[in-house]
Each structure stands twice: as structure tokens, then as C-alpha cells.
Design a protein around this motif. Structure first.
Motif, PDB file in Angstrom:
ATOM      1  N   GLU A  32       0.821  -1.207   0.000  1.00  0.00           N
ATOM      2  CA  GLU A  32       0.000   0.000   0.000  1.00  0.00           C
ATOM      3  C   GLU A  32       0.855   1.257   0.000  1.00  0.00           C
ATOM      4  OE1 GLU A  32      -3.519   2.162   2.686  1.00  0.00           O
ATOM      5  OE2 GLU A  32      -2.689   0.221   3.307  1.00  0.00           O
ATOM      6  N   LYS A  33       1.890   1.279   0.828  1.00  0.00           N
ATOM      7  CA  LYS A  33       2.798   2.425   0.915  1.00  0.00           C
ATOM      8  C   LYS A  33       4.240   1.915   0.842  1.00  0.00           C
ATOM      9  CE  LYS A  33      -0.420   5.038   3.847  1.00  0.00           C
ATOM     10  NZ  LYS A  33      -0.617   5.697   5.176  1.00  0.00           N
ATOM     11  N   PRO A  34       4.682   1.504  -0.346  1.00  0.00           N
ATOM     12  CA  PRO A  34       5.976   0.819  -0.453  1.00  0.00           C
ATOM     13  C   PRO A  34       7.173   1.658  -0.057  1.00  0.00           C
ATOM     14  CG  PRO A  34       5.107   1.358  -2.619  1.00  0.00           C
ATOM     15  CD  PRO A  34       4.011   1.625  -1.642  1.00  0.00           C
ATOM     16  N   TRP A  35       7.081   2.991  -0.126  1.00  0.00           N
ATOM     17  CA  TRP A  35       8.235   3.855   0.135  1.00  0.00           C
ATOM     18  C   TRP A  35       8.215   4.415   1.544  1.00  0.00           C
ATOM     19  CZ3 TRP A  35      11.488   2.950  -3.606  1.00  0.00           C
ATOM     20  CH2 TRP A  35      10.995   2.556  -4.841  1.00  0.00           C
ATOM     21  N   THR A  36       7.308   3.900   2.386  1.00  0.00           N
ATOM     22  CA  THR A  36       7.153   4.379   3.760  1.00  0.00           C
ATOM     23  C   THR A  36       7.294   3.219   4.734  1.00  0.00           C
ATOM     24  OG1 THR A  36       5.620   6.091   3.008  1.00  0.00           O
ATOM     25  CG2 THR A  36       5.601   5.573   5.360  1.00  0.00           C
ATOM     26  N   PHE A  37       7.950   3.461   5.876  1.00  0.00           N
ATOM     27  CA  PHE A  37       7.980   2.446   6.923  1.00  0.00           C
ATOM     28  C   PHE A  37       6.590   2.369   7.547  1.00  0.00           C
ATOM     29  CE2 PHE A  37       8.426   1.188  11.395  1.00  0.00           C
ATOM     30  CZ  PHE A  37       9.053  -0.041  11.234  1.00  0.00           C
ATOM     31  N   ASN A  38       5.924   1.226   7.401  1.00  0.00           N
ATOM     32  CA  ASN A  38       4.526   1.109   7.796  1.00  0.00           C
ATOM     33  C   ASN A  38       4.205  -0.329   8.213  1.00  0.00           C
ATOM     34  OD1 ASN A  38       1.791   1.435   8.160  1.00  0.00           O
ATOM     35  ND2 ASN A  38       1.305   1.445   5.976  1.00  0.00           N
ATOM     36  N   PRO A  39       4.262  -0.646   9.530  1.00  0.00           N
ATOM     37  CA  PRO A  39       3.976  -2.006  10.002  1.00  0.00           C
ATOM     38  C   PRO A  39       2.576  -2.506   9.617  1.00  0.00           C
ATOM     39  CG  PRO A  39       5.041  -0.730  11.730  1.00  0.00           C
ATOM     40  CD  PRO A  39       4.692   0.232  10.632  1.00  0.00           C
ATOM     41  N   ASP A  40       1.662  -1.567   9.274  1.00  0.00           N
ATOM     42  CA  ASP A  40       0.319  -1.988   8.869  1.00  0.00           C
ATOM     43  C   ASP A  40       0.335  -2.826   7.601  1.00  0.00           C
ATOM     44  OD1 ASP A  40      -0.856  -0.776  11.023  1.00  0.00           O
ATOM     45  OD2 ASP A  40      -1.399   1.065   9.962  1.00  0.00           O
ATOM     46  N   HIS A  41       1.441  -2.832   6.881  1.00  0.00           N
ATOM     47  CA  HIS A  41       1.555  -3.725   5.725  1.00  0.00           C
ATOM     48  C   HIS A  41       1.346  -5.181   6.127  1.00  0.00           C
ATOM     49  CE1 HIS A  41       4.092  -0.522   3.471  1.00  0.00           C
ATOM     50  NE2 HIS A  41       2.917  -0.618   2.888  1.00  0.00           N
ATOM     51  N   PHE A  42       1.609  -5.490   7.401  1.00  0.00           N
ATOM     52  CA  PHE A  42       1.529  -6.881   7.871  1.00  0.00           C
ATOM     53  C   PHE A  42       0.442  -7.068   8.939  1.00  0.00           C
ATOM     54  CE2 PHE A  42       5.781  -6.331   6.167  1.00  0.00           C
ATOM     55  CZ  PHE A  42       5.911  -7.450   5.356  1.00  0.00           C
ATOM     56  N   LEU A  43      -0.538  -6.172   8.969  1.00  0.00           N
ATOM     57  CA  LEU A  43      -1.638  -6.291   9.928  1.00  0.00           C
ATOM     58  C   LEU A  43      -2.974  -6.171   9.192  1.00  0.00           C
ATOM     59  CD1 LEU A  43      -0.255  -3.952  12.759  1.00  0.00           C
ATOM     60  CD2 LEU A  43      -0.426  -6.457  12.860  1.00  0.00           C
TER      61      LEU A  43
END
Length: 492
Positions: free
Chosen positions: A404-415
């Protein structure tokens, strides 16, 4: 004047014919498209030397996800995007199982060992290495207990810093390296062991220098670079030190070997070596033992410790993430519970953060190079035998169709929407297919247990605060090398 003009035209015609021939492919089948280059140098002058993957990503948008690039005299095929990389490494796994003969590694290991071998050598060594490490606990309860024990040494050393800023690079490397040392050498080393620290310094130097322009330059022009001064000459001398250490350990094992009670990987290899000493086709001989132990020692030390160090700086950069981790870990373990692998399912945010650190860090953006050991048909093109293949992990971990936000550190990618951990098929930091990292299960276990132990016991900070942390890599080539910082570990 006329003769000079004719010679110039003839030379130009030869260059054009050479370029056309290089594009033609094999038996009339086409090579993948790509940018035009210069004779001898190819596309090398066009490549961003500080971060080659950025240039490859730009070209993949222009020419497509499968492109041909010439770097010096070598032909490369670059694969970009999750779907293309998966089709190559997983769907056509046999075709893409070859490992490129990287000149730097060839110079050190002469083609021996698990890392860059192919064919029967690779099959024999891979099968033996994976089964032997598993027998000694890799990915199992015994290994979990070793990591828990090593965590206690690490935490005690961190407490001894008394909240004074220090660079944890070699302390983390010592802890992680001791886990692979237990498997391979059957022992751990003290964190103040001078010889051990020297080896860790060498590994760190090799990774840093290999990720500067000197590393790729040597691999493209090895015969030329062999005769030139530079950091690569120092690296070769230092790697010989590492090889001498390993040979001494092997000698000690020979002197004390009990064939009925193998203690570690070296013992098991020596037993197999003796058993097959009269078999002409065996790959269980001294040179492969030295090289494979070297592969395991280097790979099992630097990658995981660097990932943990980067994760700690991420938590300082994102204090809200660190605070949320503290709360989740405290609610499950308190201040005294010992982290276990079975806790993973009860720590979804922690698990998501660790995965997102690996994705965002993008440790090996170009992947370890693959190789066409035969002509390969792929996506309507021909990849000729002896072509170096780069299945770019950067393009997978930053695929805009997968994240969703490949260029941002975002733990929600795995939640998921309920806060439960969710997998993503494009999470491939260990690569995929038949050349997937042999130590993946060990690395996953180390990352969880070491990270939870540290965050459970300490609040992480720096003197300059979150704004002083730069999470972009300091160097980018074979690996993304993060900046080193003086961190503060304050007991909670």
C-alpha cells in the motif's frame, strides 16, 4: 583524407554490427530489450555507482520488467517486480537455480563451497548443510534455547553500558555470530575475545567496502583490478585471515574428533569426508569444507546483526512504534518473562514491525546474482547461457502493486483490520526458489528472540533524538549498509 574517412565509417559500422549482434540473442531468438551502450564499457557509464538498483528500476519502467544490460564485457538480465521474479525463481525454479561465478568470491574460495557453486557440488553440499544444521537444532527448540542463552549475555553487556551512548555494532554482531558459531564450531566466544572481534571487524569491512563502487568494479573487471591498488586488495588480505582462523578450527576438530559423537557441523563434515575419501566424484573434501564453513560464518553473522541494528534505529526514529512494542511485549511477558518462539502468535504488532523492518531495509536490493547455466526461454525472450541474472529483491519489496505504501515504513503492511498479523507473498527478503537463503529459519528465530529481549528490557534513544537518525542507507550496492549511531540503552 578519403582513407581516414573510410576507416572512420568502417569503425562505426563495426560498432553498430557489434551492438546488433549483442541484441540478436541465441539462434535468432531475441534478447530482452534494454538501453544502448558503448563498446567495451557497455552501459556501465550510465549506472548510478552509489546505488545501481536505482538505475535498473528506471530502465525497467522504460523497457519492461525483463531487460538486458551490459556492464563492461558482461551481459546481465535484470528481472523486476514481484510477478516476474516469482515466475523466474519459483515457477521456473530449475532454470533459474544457477549461481553466478562472482569474481570476488572466486578469488577467495576458488569456486568451492555452498555459496556460489552449481550442479552436483551445490546439490550435495546444500542437502548436507541443511540436514546437518537441522539435526543440530536450526529452527527447532534446541536452537531456541541457545538464542535465549545468548540473549542473557547480550542483555547483561547492554546493562553494563550504564545508559552511556555507544555503537552497538560489534556487540550485536558478537551475539548473533555466537549462534552460528555454536552450530558450526561447537562453541561461543566471549564478547571481549580479541581474535573474535578482529574477525567481526573484517566481516564488517568486507560488507562496507563491497557495497561501495569498488565491489562491483572488481566483479566487472577482475583481471584489471587484480593489478591495481585499492580497498579490494586489503579485503583479500583480511579474508585470508578469516580463512586461516577457520582452517585452525578444522585442525582442532580433526585432533579431537570422535566419529560416534559429532559435536557440530565441522565434525559431521569430517566424518562424511572420511567415509567418502575413496569416491572420485565426492564433493566432501577439505576445500569444500573450508569454503562452506566460511559461507556459514559470514552469512550467519553480518546479515541478521545488521538487521537488528537497523531495527533499533527505526524504533528510535519512530518513538510511537517503540512505545506500542513496549506495551504489547509487557502485556504478554512483563519484565521477567523469557521470550519464546511460541509467543509470536501473541505478538502480532511486534511480528509486523520485524517484517516491515526487513522489507523497508531492503538488505540485499539486487539479490545474490543468479546465472544461466543453459539457454533459458522466459517471457518470449532467450536468456543465453553464461548470462548473469539479477532478480531484484528491491523491486519486489517496493512493488507498488503489492504494498500500500511501499516507500514508507509502515507495520500496517503486515496487519489486517483487526490487528492480526497477515502475510504478504511479496515478502521475499530471503529470496525464493531453490536458492532461497539456507539460514532463513535461523534468522527468523534470532530476529524475534533478540528483538523482543532487547525491547522488553530497554528504552532506546540517542543523544540527538529521533531527528538525528537517518534511516536511508549509508552505502548501497550489493547490500544496503545502514548508518552507525551511538545508541543509549536505558533499563526499563
Amino acid at each position: 583524407m578519403f582513407e581516414s574517412s573510410m576507416l572512420l565509417l568502417a569503425g562505426l559500422a563495426m560498432v553498430l554490427l557489434l551492438l546488433a549482434w549483442r541484441r540478436r540473442g541465441v539462434r535468432g531468438l531475441p534478447l530482452p530489450p534494454g538501453p544502448a551502450g558503448l563498446p567495451l564499457l557497455g552501459n556501465l557509464p550510465q549506472v548510478d555507482k552509489s546505488a545501481p538498483y536505482k538505475t535498473f528500476m528506471k530502465w525497467s519502467k522504460e523497457y519492461g520488467p525483463v531487460i538486458t544490460v551490459h556492464l563492461g564485457p558482461k551481459r546481465f538480465v535484470i528481472l523486476s517486480g514481484y510477478q516476474i521474479v516469482k515466475e523466474a525463481l519459483v515457477d521456473q525454479a530449475d532454470d533459474f537455480a544457477g549461481r553466478a561465478p562472482v569474481p570476488f568470491s572466486i578469488r577467495i574460495l576458488k569456486g568451492y563451497g555452498l555459496g556460489i557453486s552449481n550442479g552436483e557440488r551445490w546439490r550435495q553440499l546444500r542437502r548436507f548443510t541443511v540436514s546437518t544444521l537441522r539435526d543440530f537444532g536450526m529452527g527447532r527448540k534446541k536452537m531456541e534455547q541457545w538464542i535465549q542463552e545468548e540473549s542473557r549475555y547480550l542483555l547483561e553487556s547492554l546493562r553494563e553500558t550504564k545508559s552511556v551512548p555507544f555503537d552497538p555494532t560489534f556487540l550485536l554482531a558478537s551475539a548473533v555470530s555466537n549462534v552460528i558459531c555454536a552450530l558450526v564450531f561447537g562453541q561461543r566466544f566471549s564478547y571481549d575475545d580479541v581474535n573474535f572481534l578482529r574477525l567481526l571487524q573484517i566481516i564488517n569491512n568486507v560488507v562496507r567496502n563491497g557495497s561501495s563502487p569498488w565491489g562491483p568494479l572488481y566483479n566487472i573487471f577482475p583481471k584489471l583490478m587484480d593489478h591495481l591498488p585499492g580497498p579490494h586488495q586489503t579485503m583479500f588480505k583480511q579474508m585470508e585471515e578469516t580463512k586461516a582462523f577457520i582452517k585452525e578450527k578444522i585442525h582442532q576438530h580433526k585432533e579431537t574428533l570422535d566419529p560416534d559423537n559429532p559435536r557440530d557441523f565441522i565434525d559431521c563434515f569430517l566424518i562424511r569426508l572420511e567415509k567418502e575419501k575413496d569416491i572420485a566424484t565426492t564433493e566432501f573434501h577439505y576445500d569444500n569444507l573450508v569454503a562452506t564453513v566460511m559461507n556459514l560464518f559470514l552469512a550467519g553473522t553480518e546479515t541478521t546483526s545488521t538487521t537488528i541494528r537497523y531495527a533499533l534505529t527505526i524504533l528510535i526514529k519512530h518513538p510511537d512504534t517503540q512505545e506500542r512494542l513496549h506495551k504489547e511485549i509487557d502485556s504478554l511477558l512483563g519484565q521477567h518473562g523469557v521470550p519464546q518462539m511460541e509467543d509470536r502468535k501473541s505478538l502480532p504488532f511486534t511480528d509486523a514491525v520485524i517484517h516491515e523492518v526487513q522489507r523497508y531495509m531492503d538488505l540485499v536490493p539486487l539479490n545474490v546474482p543468479h546465472y544461466a547455466t543453459k539457454d533459458i526461454s522466459f517471457k518470449g525472450y532467450t536468456i543465453p547461457k553464461d548470462t548473469v541474472i539479477i532478480p531484484m529483491l528491491h523491486s519486489v519489496l517496493r512493488d507498488e502493486d503489492q504494498w500500500e505504501k511501499p516507500w514508507t515504513f509502515n507495520p500496517d503492511h503486515f496487519l489486517d483490520k483487526n490487528g492480526n498479523f497477515k502475510k504478504n507473498p511479496a515478502f521475499l527478503p530471503f529470496s525464493a526458489g531453490k536458492r532461497v537463503c539456507a539460514g532463513e529459519s535461523l534468522a527468523r528465530m534470532e530476529l524475534l528472540l533478540f528483538m523482543v529481549s532487547i525491547v522488553q528490557q530497554f528504552h532506546l534513544s540517542t543523544s540527538g533524538g529521533p531527528s538525528s537518525i537517518d534511516i536511508k542507507p549509508e552505502r548501497s550496492s550489493f547490500t544496503n549498509v545502514p548508518h552507525q549511531y551511538q545508541l543509549i540503552f536505558t533499563p526499563r
